[in-house]
Design a protein around this motif. Structure first.
Motif, short mmCIF file in Angstrom:
data_model
loop_
_atom_site.label_atom_id
_atom_site.label_comp_id
_atom_site.label_asym_id
_atom_site.label_seq_id
_atom_site.Cartn_x
_atom_site.Cartn_y
_atom_site.Cartn_z
N LYS A 21 0.83 -1.20 0.00
CA LYS A 21 0.00 0.00 0.00
C LYS A 21 0.87 1.26 0.00
O LYS A 21 0.62 2.21 -0.75
CB LYS A 21 -0.90 -0.01 1.23
N LEU A 22 1.92 1.26 0.84
CA LEU A 22 2.81 2.42 0.93
C LEU A 22 3.60 2.62 -0.36
O LEU A 22 3.73 3.74 -0.86
CB LEU A 22 3.76 2.25 2.11
N GLN A 23 4.12 1.53 -0.92
CA GLN A 23 4.90 1.64 -2.15
C GLN A 23 4.04 2.11 -3.32
O GLN A 23 4.50 2.88 -4.17
CB GLN A 23 5.57 0.30 -2.47
N THR A 24 2.79 1.65 -3.37
CA THR A 24 1.89 2.08 -4.43
C THR A 24 1.60 3.58 -4.32
O THR A 24 1.61 4.32 -5.32
CB THR A 24 0.57 1.29 -4.37
N ALA A 25 1.34 4.04 -3.10
CA ALA A 25 1.08 5.47 -2.89
C ALA A 25 2.32 6.30 -3.21
O ALA A 25 2.22 7.40 -3.78
CB ALA A 25 0.65 5.71 -1.45
N LYS A 26 3.49 5.78 -2.88
CA LYS A 26 4.75 6.49 -3.18
C LYS A 26 4.93 6.60 -4.70
O LYS A 26 5.32 7.65 -5.21
CB LYS A 26 5.92 5.75 -2.54
N SER A 27 4.65 5.53 -5.42
CA SER A 27 4.77 5.56 -6.89
C SER A 27 3.80 6.56 -7.51
O SER A 27 4.15 7.28 -8.46
CB SER A 27 4.52 4.17 -7.48
N GLU A 28 2.58 6.62 -6.97
CA GLU A 28 1.60 7.59 -7.48
C GLU A 28 2.06 9.02 -7.21
O GLU A 28 1.92 9.91 -8.07
CB GLU A 28 0.24 7.35 -6.80
N ALA A 29 2.63 9.25 -6.04
CA ALA A 29 3.13 10.59 -5.71
C ALA A 29 4.30 10.97 -6.61
O ALA A 29 4.43 12.12 -7.05
CB ALA A 29 3.56 10.64 -4.24
N GLU A 43 14.70 13.45 -0.74
CA GLU A 43 13.34 13.93 -1.02
C GLU A 43 12.31 13.25 -0.11
O GLU A 43 11.34 13.87 0.33
CB GLU A 43 13.01 13.70 -2.49
N LEU A 44 12.53 11.96 0.17
CA LEU A 44 11.64 11.26 1.11
C LEU A 44 11.77 11.85 2.51
O LEU A 44 10.79 11.96 3.25
CB LEU A 44 11.98 9.77 1.13
N ASP A 51 14.15 10.71 9.34
CA ASP A 51 15.56 10.66 8.95
C ASP A 51 15.82 9.43 8.09
O ASP A 51 15.04 8.46 8.10
CB ASP A 51 16.47 10.67 10.18
N PRO A 52 16.90 9.44 7.30
CA PRO A 52 17.17 8.34 6.36
C PRO A 52 17.23 6.97 7.01
O PRO A 52 16.73 6.00 6.45
CB PRO A 52 18.52 8.74 5.73
N LEU A 107 16.14 0.02 1.56
CA LEU A 107 15.42 1.01 0.78
C LEU A 107 16.23 1.41 -0.45
O LEU A 107 17.33 1.92 -0.30
CB LEU A 107 15.15 2.24 1.64
N PRO A 108 15.74 1.19 -1.65
CA PRO A 108 16.50 1.59 -2.83
C PRO A 108 16.37 3.08 -3.09
O PRO A 108 15.33 3.67 -2.81
CB PRO A 108 15.86 0.77 -3.95
N ASP A 109 17.41 3.68 -3.58
CA ASP A 109 17.37 5.08 -4.00
C ASP A 109 17.43 5.08 -5.52
O ASP A 109 18.51 5.00 -6.12
CB ASP A 109 18.56 5.84 -3.40
N TRP A 110 16.27 5.20 -6.17
CA TRP A 110 16.18 5.09 -7.63
C TRP A 110 16.54 6.39 -8.34
O TRP A 110 16.62 6.41 -9.57
CB TRP A 110 14.77 4.67 -8.03
N GLY A 111 16.74 7.47 -7.60
CA GLY A 111 17.14 8.72 -8.25
C GLY A 111 16.19 9.10 -9.37
O GLY A 111 14.98 9.18 -9.18
#
Length: 470
Positions: A21-29, A43-44, A51-52, A107-111
């Protein structure tokens, strides 16, 4: 019996349902609020206020966090944290060896990596890359190909498939040529969970700091658009004789980074995507070594047709489809451009489009222009000669007929460069240009009224392959 690591039951972690659910909302944002770019860790941090290190614990579920932390992260993406979204952490975590080499994914950082989207073909390429990186533990892999050939899409697909074999994944685009000090600082901070604050002043020392983390962590790093930091032809100059694979002024230290990542002992992998090969790569790569090169070629007929099917219905015989795909060398981006044109202007009729004999237009010209702008004078002379004579040419013929003549060393270097850029091919000891490249080159040089190319263009069928002419 496999060794095991105990994990204390502290805090809560996301359930698979909550994480999805969180990853889907993050992708939409990312799609709507971030210009379709994946959020960086920084950015997150700004969006959630976390914090990271905490963010990494939320997304990996490796250790528990306070329930209020999850609630804060959910609210940052307009979500309501429900009881089914979280649970207590598991009591035990099997060792990496017990899991057959699969890591807990951080947590991946996809840049600026694009979304994977629809992917066409490339089964063999994905298998080869996976074998090199996962099974053979290659430290440095370079994916080469002409613009539009799908290097970035292939790399995204690969990274998504193998990311569970790594503890960290970081994607960076070098399109705007960032200083290496900035890139190294970002990598070191991310891999140290933002705990590394005392960064060295010199590039060499920062590379050493990075290598340390590549040794103690299993990391997958991906750098896109490497050609942006390499020398190219300056169109304002009358002559262009730069050294292939050398760096722009001020970016030479990237070569030190690539060299040391390829040579040093560590358990990580750096993937480079580029239209051109940095000079260090050629010295380090080999079929039995830890540095490899994959030359990305065009899509085959079936995968090429899949691109067209996403646009709508098309009509054409098997011979016409083969003619079309081969002419554009199976370049995925070019095929997308062409499919749009055929669908909109010719109602999906491939035959009618072929009859127009106007195959190089619009964004296709722009794509090839970007490639040609980076050629040296020697490379331009070879392409020009091939565009005029329109038939396969041997090394000896080029030495004899090129004007001005090139030394054997310069000719070898130029031919090797053109082949790596996918601007020429080789068959039966002879070199030739793909039809799309030949037509663009002939048109380009005819506009300059160079060597009477306009006369040459009046003859010949633009969709006829050089192989057939030979």
């Amino acid at each position: 019996m496999h060794s095991q690591k105990k994990r204390r039951r502290r805090g809560v972690v996301l359930t698979p349902q909550g994480l999805k659910k969180l990853q889907t909302a993050k992708s939409e944002a990312e799609r709507h609020d971030n210009n379709e770019r994946r959020y960086t860790l920084e950015e997150l941090n700004i969006r959630t206020g976390l914090d990271p290190d905490t963010l990494m614990r939320v997304f990996t579920g490796e250790t528990g966090v306070d329930k209020r932390t999850l609630d804060r992260c959910f609210r940052a993406f307009n979500l309501l944290l429900e009881q089914s979204d979280y649970d207590l952490p598991t009591i035990q975590l099997e060792s990496v060896e017990a899991q057959g080499g699969t890591m807990d994914q951080a947590l991946p950082d996809w840049g600026e990596a694009p979304e994977s989207g629809i992917f066409y073909g490339r089964t063999k390429e994905l298998a080869n890359l996976t074998q090199w990186i996962v099974e053979e533990r290659c430290r440095l892999v370079t994916i080469l190909g002409i613009g539009g050939m799908g290097k970035t899409a292939l790399s995204v697909q690969l990274a998504e498939q193998i990311q569970d074999k790594f503890e960290f994944l970081i994607w960076r685009s070098l399109r705007h040529a960032p200083p290496i000090q900035d890139i190294l600082a970002q990598l070191i901070r991310f891999l140290s969970n933002a705990k590394e604050t005392d960064l060295s002043d010199t590039v060499y020392a920062r590379v050493s700091q990075l290598i340390h983390y590549l040794r103690v962590r299993r990391c997958l790093l991906l750098f896109d658009n490497i050609e942006s930091i390499l020398q190219g032809c300056n169109q304002s100059k009358e002559s262009c004789n730069y050294s292939l694979g050398h760096y722009r002024q001020g970016y030479e230290a990237y070569g030190e980074l690539f060299k040391r990542v390829g040579e040093a002992r560590h358990q990580s992998c750096l993937i480079l995507m580029s239209r051109e090969k940095p000079k260090e790569i050629g010295l380090l790569e080999g079929e039995s070594l830890s540095v490899r090169i994959l030359q990305v070629k065009g899509l085959q007929l079936e995968a090429g047709q899949e691109i067209f099917r996403t646009k709508g219905a098309f009509r054409g015989t098997l011979a016409e489809w083969n003619q079309l795909i081969e002419y554009y060398a199976g370049n995925p981006l070019v095929l997308k451009i062409v499919s749009t044109t055929i669908h909109k202007l010719f109602d999906g009729n491939v035959s009618e489009f072929l009859k127009q004999n106007t195959a190089i237009f619009g964004n296709i010209c722009n794509l090839l222009e970007q490639q040609f702008e980076r050629l040296s004078d020697a490379e331009k002379a070879i392409i020009k000669w091939m565009a005029i004579h329109r038939h396969p040419t041997s090394f000896s013929q080029l030495r004899e007929y090129l004007s001005p003549p090139l030394s054997p060393q310069k000719l070898l270097e130029a031919l090797n460069s053109l082949e790596e850029r996918s601007l020429i091919d080789k068959k039966a000891g002879c070199f030739f240009t793909p039809p799309m490249v030949m037509e663009y080159a002939a048109h380009r040089f005819s506009e300059a009224q160079t060597m009477g190319v306009q006369t040459q263009l009046s003859s010949g069928y633009p969709y006829q392959t050089l192989a057939a002419n030979s």
